[in-house]
Design a protein around this motif. Sequence first.
Motif, PDB file in Angstrom:
ATOM      1  N   MET A   1       0.850  -1.178   0.000  1.00  0.00           N
ATOM      2  CA  MET A   1       0.000   0.000   0.000  1.00  0.00           C
ATOM      3  C   MET A   1       0.891   1.235   0.000  1.00  0.00           C
ATOM      4  SD  MET A   1      -3.027   1.087   2.685  1.00  0.00           S
ATOM      5  CE  MET A   1      -4.180  -0.090   2.024  1.00  0.00           C
ATOM      6  N   GLU A   2       0.454   2.255  -0.700  1.00  0.00           N
ATOM      7  CA  GLU A   2       1.174   3.515  -0.772  1.00  0.00           C
ATOM      8  C   GLU A   2       0.513   4.552   0.135  1.00  0.00           C
ATOM      9  OE1 GLU A   2       2.048   5.017  -4.708  1.00  0.00           O
ATOM     10  OE2 GLU A   2       1.708   3.010  -5.520  1.00  0.00           O
ATOM     11  N   PHE A   3       1.243   5.630   0.404  1.00  0.00           N
ATOM     12  CA  PHE A   3       0.711   6.701   1.247  1.00  0.00           C
ATOM     13  C   PHE A   3      -0.642   7.191   0.751  1.00  0.00           C
ATOM     14  CE2 PHE A   3       0.123  11.268   1.854  1.00  0.00           C
ATOM     15  CZ  PHE A   3       0.018  11.313   3.235  1.00  0.00           C
ATOM     16  N   LYS A   4      -0.757   7.428  -0.555  1.00  0.00           N
ATOM     17  CA  LYS A   4      -2.011   7.964  -1.107  1.00  0.00           C
ATOM     18  C   LYS A   4      -3.186   7.038  -0.811  1.00  0.00           C
ATOM     19  CE  LYS A   4      -1.541   6.012  -5.710  1.00  0.00           C
ATOM     20  NZ  LYS A   4      -1.717   6.240  -7.120  1.00  0.00           N
ATOM     21  N   ASP A   5      -2.943   5.735  -0.869  1.00  0.00           N
ATOM     22  CA  ASP A   5      -4.011   4.766  -0.584  1.00  0.00           C
ATOM     23  C   ASP A   5      -4.339   4.731   0.907  1.00  0.00           C
ATOM     24  OD1 ASP A   5      -3.983   3.945  -3.318  1.00  0.00           O
ATOM     25  OD2 ASP A   5      -2.211   2.723  -2.879  1.00  0.00           O
ATOM     26  N   ARG A   6      -3.309   4.825   1.729  1.00  0.00           N
ATOM     27  CA  ARG A   6      -3.507   4.775   3.179  1.00  0.00           C
ATOM     28  C   ARG A   6      -4.320   5.972   3.656  1.00  0.00           C
ATOM     29  NH1 ARG A   6      -0.578   1.745   6.999  1.00  0.00           N
ATOM     30  NH2 ARG A   6      -1.204   0.191   5.493  1.00  0.00           N
ATOM     31  N   VAL A   7      -3.978   7.158   3.168  1.00  0.00           N
ATOM     32  CA  VAL A   7      -4.675   8.363   3.622  1.00  0.00           C
ATOM     33  C   VAL A   7      -6.132   8.352   3.130  1.00  0.00           C
ATOM     34  CG1 VAL A   7      -4.011   9.999   1.796  1.00  0.00           C
ATOM     35  CG2 VAL A   7      -4.281  10.796   4.106  1.00  0.00           C
ATOM     36  N   LEU A  27      -5.343  23.076   5.670  1.00  0.00           N
ATOM     37  CA  LEU A  27      -4.904  23.118   4.276  1.00  0.00           C
ATOM     38  C   LEU A  27      -6.060  23.504   3.362  1.00  0.00           C
ATOM     39  CD1 LEU A  27      -2.894  19.780   3.930  1.00  0.00           C
ATOM     40  CD2 LEU A  27      -1.963  22.066   4.161  1.00  0.00           C
ATOM     41  N   GLN A  28      -5.723  23.931   2.167  1.00  0.00           N
ATOM     42  CA  GLN A  28      -6.719  24.100   1.122  1.00  0.00           C
ATOM     43  C   GLN A  28      -7.124  22.707   0.650  1.00  0.00           C
ATOM     44  OE1 GLN A  28      -8.005  26.996  -0.139  1.00  0.00           O
ATOM     45  NE2 GLN A  28      -6.869  28.067   1.473  1.00  0.00           N
ATOM     46  N   GLN A  29      -8.360  22.550   0.214  1.00  0.00           N
ATOM     47  CA  GLN A  29      -8.840  21.245  -0.219  1.00  0.00           C
ATOM     48  C   GLN A  29      -7.995  20.694  -1.373  1.00  0.00           C
ATOM     49  OE1 GLN A  29     -12.990  21.015  -1.257  1.00  0.00           O
ATOM     50  NE2 GLN A  29     -12.814  18.932  -2.004  1.00  0.00           N
ATOM     51  N   ARG A  30      -7.651  21.509  -2.332  1.00  0.00           N
ATOM     52  CA  ARG A  30      -6.860  21.052  -3.485  1.00  0.00           C
ATOM     53  C   ARG A  30      -5.503  20.515  -3.042  1.00  0.00           C
ATOM     54  NH1 ARG A  30      -6.520  18.087  -7.478  1.00  0.00           N
ATOM     55  NH2 ARG A  30      -5.033  18.690  -9.043  1.00  0.00           N
ATOM     56  N   HIS A  31      -4.919  21.153  -2.061  1.00  0.00           N
ATOM     57  CA  HIS A  31      -3.625  20.693  -1.556  1.00  0.00           C
ATOM     58  C   HIS A  31      -3.767  19.290  -0.969  1.00  0.00           C
ATOM     59  CE1 HIS A  31       0.507  21.729  -0.328  1.00  0.00           C
ATOM     60  NE2 HIS A  31       0.268  20.925   0.683  1.00  0.00           N
ATOM     61  N   TYR A  32      -4.819  19.059  -0.195  1.00  0.00           N
ATOM     62  CA  TYR A  32      -5.054  17.725   0.366  1.00  0.00           C
ATOM     63  C   TYR A  32      -5.368  16.719  -0.742  1.00  0.00           C
ATOM     64  CZ  TYR A  32      -7.050  13.763   2.684  1.00  0.00           C
ATOM     65  OH  TYR A  32      -7.307  12.477   3.071  1.00  0.00           O
ATOM     66  N   GLN A  33      -6.138  17.119  -1.739  1.00  0.00           N
ATOM     67  CA  GLN A  33      -6.481  16.214  -2.841  1.00  0.00           C
ATOM     68  C   GLN A  33      -5.226  15.674  -3.515  1.00  0.00           C
ATOM     69  OE1 GLN A  33      -8.892  18.784  -5.250  1.00  0.00           O
ATOM     70  NE2 GLN A  33     -10.819  17.893  -4.503  1.00  0.00           N
ATOM     71  N   ARG A  34      -4.226  16.502  -3.606  1.00  0.00           N
ATOM     72  CA  ARG A  34      -2.968  16.077  -4.245  1.00  0.00           C
ATOM     73  C   ARG A  34      -2.285  14.964  -3.455  1.00  0.00           C
ATOM     74  NH1 ARG A  34      -1.657  22.134  -5.767  1.00  0.00           N
ATOM     75  NH2 ARG A  34      -2.592  22.143  -7.844  1.00  0.00           N
ATOM     76  N   GLY A  38      -1.569  11.221  -5.126  1.00  0.00           N
ATOM     77  CA  GLY A  38      -0.170  10.841  -5.232  1.00  0.00           C
ATOM     78  C   GLY A  38       0.673  11.866  -5.965  1.00  0.00           C
ATOM     79  N   GLU A  39       0.151  13.078  -6.117  1.00  0.00           N
ATOM     80  CA  GLU A  39       0.883  14.131  -6.812  1.00  0.00           C
ATOM     81  C   GLU A  39       1.880  14.839  -5.904  1.00  0.00           C
ATOM     82  OE1 GLU A  39      -2.091  16.718  -8.469  1.00  0.00           O
ATOM     83  OE2 GLU A  39      -2.779  15.178  -9.877  1.00  0.00           O
ATOM     84  N   LEU A  61       0.872   5.676   8.996  1.00  0.00           N
ATOM     85  CA  LEU A  61       0.462   6.614   7.955  1.00  0.00           C
ATOM     86  C   LEU A  61       1.357   6.496   6.722  1.00  0.00           C
ATOM     87  CD1 LEU A  61      -1.552   8.927   7.334  1.00  0.00           C
ATOM     88  CD2 LEU A  61       0.166  10.489   8.247  1.00  0.00           C
ATOM     89  N   MET A  62       2.644   6.297   6.936  1.00  0.00           N
ATOM     90  CA  MET A  62       3.595   6.216   5.835  1.00  0.00           C
ATOM     91  C   MET A  62       3.806   4.790   5.325  1.00  0.00           C
ATOM     92  SD  MET A  62       4.225   9.292   5.168  1.00  0.00           S
ATOM     93  CE  MET A  62       5.477   9.043   3.944  1.00  0.00           C
ATOM     94  N   CYS A  63       2.961   3.868   5.774  1.00  0.00           N
ATOM     95  CA  CYS A  63       2.956   2.481   5.290  1.00  0.00           C
ATOM     96  C   CYS A  63       4.223   1.719   5.660  1.00  0.00           C
ATOM     97  CB  CYS A  63       2.736   2.423   3.776  1.00  0.00           C
ATOM     98  SG  CYS A  63       1.243   3.285   3.250  1.00  0.00           S
TER      99      CYS A  63
END
Length: 68
Positions: A1-7, A27-34, A38-39, A61-63
Amino acid sequence: MEFKDRVRQLRKEKKETQAQIAAAIGLQQRHYQRFELGENLPSYANLIALADHFQVTLDYLMCRTDER
């Protein structure tokens, strides 16, 4: 599992929206979306805020472990 999947998994477990998580950690929502796309990876301060919000360890959190 990657960080993006875990979060994403943790957010869904809490039944919160991306906007709610972003607001909770300042945070701004867009920042969290990234993070979920996985961006981008969060800064150290944001990692701590996310771990605190989800009530998990940084290692989880960091798998690095599957133990919360």
